[in-house]
Design a protein around this motif. Structure first.
Motif, PDB file in Angstrom:
ATOM      1  N   ARG A  86       0.895  -1.252   0.221  1.00  0.00           N
ATOM      2  CA  ARG A  86      -0.048   0.020  -0.149  1.00  0.00           C
ATOM      3  C   ARG A  86       0.813   1.370  -0.063  1.00  0.00           C
ATOM      4  NH1 ARG A  86      -2.878  -3.219   3.839  1.00  0.00           N
ATOM      5  NH2 ARG A  86      -2.207  -1.911   5.588  1.00  0.00           N
ATOM      6  N   GLU A  87       1.965   0.918   0.793  1.00  0.00           N
ATOM      7  CA  GLU A  87       2.814   2.515   0.821  1.00  0.00           C
ATOM      8  C   GLU A  87       3.454   2.605  -0.638  1.00  0.00           C
ATOM      9  OE1 GLU A  87       3.330   4.606   3.091  1.00  0.00           O
ATOM     10  OE2 GLU A  87       1.707   3.534   4.351  1.00  0.00           O
ATOM     11  N   ALA A  88       3.923   1.664  -0.970  1.00  0.00           N
ATOM     12  CA  ALA A  88       4.453   1.771  -2.550  1.00  0.00           C
ATOM     13  C   ALA A  88       3.310   2.281  -3.540  1.00  0.00           C
ATOM     14  CB  ALA A  88       5.090   0.214  -2.911  1.00  0.00           C
ATOM     15  N   GLU A  89       2.173   1.739  -3.524  1.00  0.00           N
ATOM     16  CA  GLU A  89       1.230   2.330  -4.501  1.00  0.00           C
ATOM     17  C   GLU A  89       1.032   4.024  -4.343  1.00  0.00           C
ATOM     18  OE1 GLU A  89      -1.893  -0.642  -3.626  1.00  0.00           O
ATOM     19  OE2 GLU A  89      -1.363  -1.753  -5.472  1.00  0.00           O
ATOM     20  N   LYS A  90       0.993   4.432  -2.857  1.00  0.00           N
ATOM     21  CA  LYS A  90       0.762   5.766  -2.633  1.00  0.00           C
ATOM     22  C   LYS A  90       1.888   6.593  -3.239  1.00  0.00           C
ATOM     23  CE  LYS A  90      -1.362   5.238   1.917  1.00  0.00           C
ATOM     24  NZ  LYS A  90      -1.159   5.283   3.524  1.00  0.00           N
ATOM     25  N   LYS A  91       3.235   5.901  -3.416  1.00  0.00           N
ATOM     26  CA  LYS A  91       4.150   6.586  -3.842  1.00  0.00           C
ATOM     27  C   LYS A  91       4.347   6.523  -5.597  1.00  0.00           C
ATOM     28  CE  LYS A  91       6.820   6.118   0.151  1.00  0.00           C
ATOM     29  NZ  LYS A  91       8.185   5.666   0.811  1.00  0.00           N
ATOM     30  N   GLY A  92       3.235   5.565  -6.127  1.00  0.00           N
ATOM     31  CA  GLY A  92       3.250   5.623  -7.450  1.00  0.00           C
ATOM     32  C   GLY A  92       3.668   4.329  -8.086  1.00  0.00           C
ATOM     33  N   THR A  93       4.071   3.364  -7.260  1.00  0.00           N
ATOM     34  CA  THR A  93       4.445   1.893  -7.635  1.00  0.00           C
ATOM     35  C   THR A  93       3.612   0.898  -7.259  1.00  0.00           C
ATOM     36  OG1 THR A  93       6.813   2.540  -7.118  1.00  0.00           O
ATOM     37  CG2 THR A  93       6.082   0.008  -7.476  1.00  0.00           C
ATOM     38  N   LYS A  94       2.627   0.359  -8.570  1.00  0.00           N
ATOM     39  CA  LYS A  94       1.892  -0.728  -8.529  1.00  0.00           C
ATOM     40  C   LYS A  94       2.397  -1.915  -7.883  1.00  0.00           C
ATOM     41  CE  LYS A  94      -0.985   1.556 -12.093  1.00  0.00           C
ATOM     42  NZ  LYS A  94      -1.832   1.114 -13.290  1.00  0.00           N
ATOM     43  N   GLU A  95       1.338  -2.775  -7.396  1.00  0.00           N
ATOM     44  CA  GLU A  95       1.486  -3.942  -6.937  1.00  0.00           C
ATOM     45  C   GLU A  95       2.470  -5.008  -7.531  1.00  0.00           C
ATOM     46  OE1 GLU A  95      -0.522  -7.858  -4.676  1.00  0.00           O
ATOM     47  OE2 GLU A  95      -1.589  -5.992  -4.684  1.00  0.00           O
ATOM     48  N   GLY A  96       2.243  -4.925  -9.115  1.00  0.00           N
ATOM     49  CA  GLY A  96       3.172  -5.846  -9.840  1.00  0.00           C
ATOM     50  C   GLY A  96       4.593  -5.503  -9.948  1.00  0.00           C
ATOM     51  N   PRO A  97       5.011  -4.505 -10.129  1.00  0.00           N
ATOM     52  CA  PRO A  97       6.132  -4.075 -10.254  1.00  0.00           C
ATOM     53  C   PRO A  97       6.857  -4.036  -8.789  1.00  0.00           C
ATOM     54  CG  PRO A  97       5.025  -2.625 -11.567  1.00  0.00           C
ATOM     55  CD  PRO A  97       3.907  -3.536 -10.849  1.00  0.00           C
ATOM     56  N   PHE A  98       6.308  -3.893  -7.749  1.00  0.00           N
ATOM     57  CA  PHE A  98       6.665  -3.718  -6.492  1.00  0.00           C
ATOM     58  C   PHE A  98       7.125  -5.083  -6.154  1.00  0.00           C
ATOM     59  CE2 PHE A  98       6.193  -4.186  -1.891  1.00  0.00           C
ATOM     60  CZ  PHE A  98       6.992  -3.211  -1.394  1.00  0.00           C
ATOM     61  N   LEU A  99       6.220  -6.363  -6.173  1.00  0.00           N
ATOM     62  CA  LEU A  99       6.699  -7.650  -6.097  1.00  0.00           C
ATOM     63  C   LEU A  99       7.752  -8.147  -6.744  1.00  0.00           C
ATOM     64  CD1 LEU A  99       2.972  -9.067  -5.246  1.00  0.00           C
ATOM     65  CD2 LEU A  99       5.038  -8.435  -3.472  1.00  0.00           C
ATOM     66  N   LEU A 100       7.667  -7.767  -8.234  1.00  0.00           N
ATOM     67  CA  LEU A 100       8.681  -8.153  -9.006  1.00  0.00           C
ATOM     68  C   LEU A 100       9.856  -7.764  -8.656  1.00  0.00           C
ATOM     69  CD1 LEU A 100       8.582  -9.672 -12.023  1.00  0.00           C
ATOM     70  CD2 LEU A 100       8.695  -7.354 -12.790  1.00  0.00           C
ATOM     71  N   VAL A 101      10.194  -6.438  -8.213  1.00  0.00           N
ATOM     72  CA  VAL A 101      11.482  -5.952  -7.773  1.00  0.00           C
ATOM     73  C   VAL A 101      11.877  -6.788  -6.709  1.00  0.00           C
ATOM     74  CG1 VAL A 101      12.817  -4.056  -6.843  1.00  0.00           C
ATOM     75  CG2 VAL A 101      11.304  -3.696  -8.922  1.00  0.00           C
ATOM     76  N   GLY A 102      11.009  -6.807  -5.664  1.00  0.00           N
ATOM     77  CA  GLY A 102      11.053  -7.532  -4.478  1.00  0.00           C
ATOM     78  C   GLY A 102      11.824  -8.940  -4.443  1.00  0.00           C
ATOM     79  N   GLY A 103      11.323  -9.441  -5.760  1.00  0.00           N
ATOM     80  CA  GLY A 103      11.867 -10.936  -6.063  1.00  0.00           C
ATOM     81  C   GLY A 103      13.097 -10.765  -6.747  1.00  0.00           C
ATOM     82  N   GLY A 104      13.595  -9.552  -7.095  1.00  0.00           N
ATOM     83  CA  GLY A 104      15.147  -9.490  -7.548  1.00  0.00           C
ATOM     84  C   GLY A 104      15.076  -9.546  -9.176  1.00  0.00           C
ATOM     85  N   VAL A 105      13.773  -9.308  -9.512  1.00  0.00           N
ATOM     86  CA  VAL A 105      13.757  -9.326 -11.179  1.00  0.00           C
ATOM     87  C   VAL A 105      14.009  -7.966 -11.876  1.00  0.00           C
ATOM     88  CG1 VAL A 105      12.280 -10.084 -13.171  1.00  0.00           C
ATOM     89  CG2 VAL A 105      12.480 -11.360 -10.925  1.00  0.00           C
ATOM     90  N   ASP A 106      14.328  -7.659 -12.820  1.00  0.00           N
ATOM     91  CA  ASP A 106      14.343  -6.567 -13.534  1.00  0.00           C
ATOM     92  C   ASP A 106      13.166  -6.211 -14.376  1.00  0.00           C
ATOM     93  OD1 ASP A 106      15.150  -4.524 -15.236  1.00  0.00           O
ATOM     94  OD2 ASP A 106      16.538  -5.462 -16.487  1.00  0.00           O
ATOM     95  N   VAL A 107      12.726  -5.173 -13.779  1.00  0.00           N
ATOM     96  CA  VAL A 107      11.187  -4.741 -14.155  1.00  0.00           C
ATOM     97  C   VAL A 107      11.115  -4.347 -15.585  1.00  0.00           C
ATOM     98  CG1 VAL A 107      11.116  -2.261 -13.451  1.00  0.00           C
ATOM     99  CG2 VAL A 107       9.039  -3.301 -13.413  1.00  0.00           C
ATOM    100  N   GLY A 108      12.495  -3.890 -16.270  1.00  0.00           N
ATOM    101  CA  GLY A 108      12.350  -3.449 -17.572  1.00  0.00           C
ATOM    102  C   GLY A 108      12.662  -4.807 -18.514  1.00  0.00           C
ATOM    103  N   SER A 109      12.941  -5.796 -17.969  1.00  0.00           N
ATOM    104  CA  SER A 109      13.122  -6.996 -18.914  1.00  0.00           C
ATOM    105  C   SER A 109      12.087  -7.592 -19.559  1.00  0.00           C
ATOM    106  CB  SER A 109      13.693  -8.126 -17.891  1.00  0.00           C
ATOM    107  OG  SER A 109      13.749  -9.509 -18.899  1.00  0.00           O
TER     108      SER A 109
END
Length: 356
Positions: free
Chosen positions: A64-87
């Motif tokens: 929720r805090e990430a979404e308030k700052k403009g990062t949606k759940e999908g990219p947030f979890l993707l980055v948390g999992g150590g994956v390049d969001v631009g790939s």
């Protein structure tokens, strides 16, 4: 089309995949992941650990805090999992496993009504057709989109109803255990045993032996599972959108248990609906009966010989005492009756049937 009701698709497999995923190196190491991940790894082992449940709320708060700052759940979890969001590449298996672990835990909830009532509910997005470790496979953009899906199978209200159902069921079982402590002549306990388990040939001695050798022990196990903090409620995700007839029938059921080594009850579409033939026409009692029924399957190895809507008064030659003694609905309705939860109308419907 083959059924998805296989051992490989049990919730056991999702739990094991989650534990494995959390152990794979490569997660993000910056905030908030540097504090979340050690705690997330503590909440799951052989089963969920109630001592660390609060980290699940911390994970949802971080989303929720990430979404308030403009990062949606999908990219947030993707980055948390150590994956390049631009790939745009196909996601490597370790990347899928790490992200899948985060996604399953993001949709896992701990419910505790009081000290002797604890349970877990896993409510994965309704769009999923497999457990996360399989559903997320594909390209990184596809995985990111799937990680962002968050319309859960059970609403907040339904999760509360599930929690209440186990609590009501536990209360019923504890009262039934008390009734079985006194099986003297003309006792309430013996009267109840006769109502639900005795046909024309049954003797009081046979009923007392059944109660002491089987019923008491089974109900003790059921009560333990309803209160120990290891009971897991979910639905069988791989059958949600299956066109197989066996899968469709299971998905339309109230609930079922199967061969999981963990204490899992699968809650399906029929749980939150009832028709005119249901013994109980009040939701709370209807749901509590289902929970007790399913846990007698799991803990006392009962069968589905006949349901209450068909009438389960024991009668020699049609529904014998021996059959009633292994029938899940006979156990569940005995428990409800012992707890004083059945009206005269309920009793008539259960004993005599509600349909021709």
């Amino acid at each position: 089309m083959a059924s998805n009701l296989t051992v490989d698709n049990l919730f056991d497999s999702a739990m094991e995949a989650t534990a494995t995923g959390l152990g794979i190196a490569g997660f993000a190491s910056d905030k908030p992941w540097n504090t979340l991940l050690p705690k997330l790894k503590s909440v799951i082992g052989t089963t969920f650990d109630a001592a660390h449940y609060s980290v699940l709320d911390d994970l949802r708060k971080a989303i929720r805090e990430a979404e308030k700052k403009g990062t949606k759940e999908g990219p947030f979890l993707l980055v948390g999992g150590g994956v390049d969001v631009g790939s745009t590449a196909i996601a490597a298996k370790p990347d899928v496993q790490r992200c899948a672990a985060l996604k399953l835990l993001r949709h896992t909830y701990f419910h505790a009504k009081r000290a002797n009532h604890k349970m877990w509910i896993v409510s994965l997005p309704s769009t999923y057709s497999a457990w996360p470790d399989r559903h997320l496979a594909g390209s990184v953009p596809q995985m990111c989109a799937k990680l962002g899906e968050n319309t859960e199978q059970f609403s907040h209200e339904q999760r509360q109803h599930l929690s209440d159902a186990t609590l009501h069921g536990l209360r019923w079982v504890l009262k039934a255990q008390c009734a079985l402590d006194d099986l003297k002549d003309k006792s309430k306990g013996l009267k109840l045993l006769k109502r639900w388990f005795a046909d024309e040939d049954s003797t009081d001695e046979q009923l007392r032996n059944f109660a002491s050798a089987t019923l008491k022990d089974g109900l003790k196990k059921v009560a333990s599972k309803m209160s120990a903090g290891t009971l897991i409620l979910t639905d069988f995700v791989p059958i949600r959108h299956s066109a197989d007839a066996t899968d469709a029938k299971a998905a339309a059921a109230n609930a079922f248990v199967t061969a999981d080594t963990r204490d899992v009850v699968y809650i399906e579409k029929g749980f939150f609906t009832k028709d005119a033939s249901s013994v109980f026409q009040k939701d709370a009692r209807h749901w509590a009966r289902i929970m007790v029924h399913e846990l007698t399957h799991r803990e006392a190895k009962t069968d589905d010989k006949r349901y209450g809507w068909a009438g389960i008064k024991p009668i020699k030659g049609t529904f014998s005492s021996a059959t009633a003694m292994v029938n899940a609905d006979s156990w569940a309705l005995f428990v409800a009756d012992a707890a004083g939860a059945m009206t005269k109308t309920d009793l008539s419907r259960a004993l005599n049937g509600t349909v021709d």
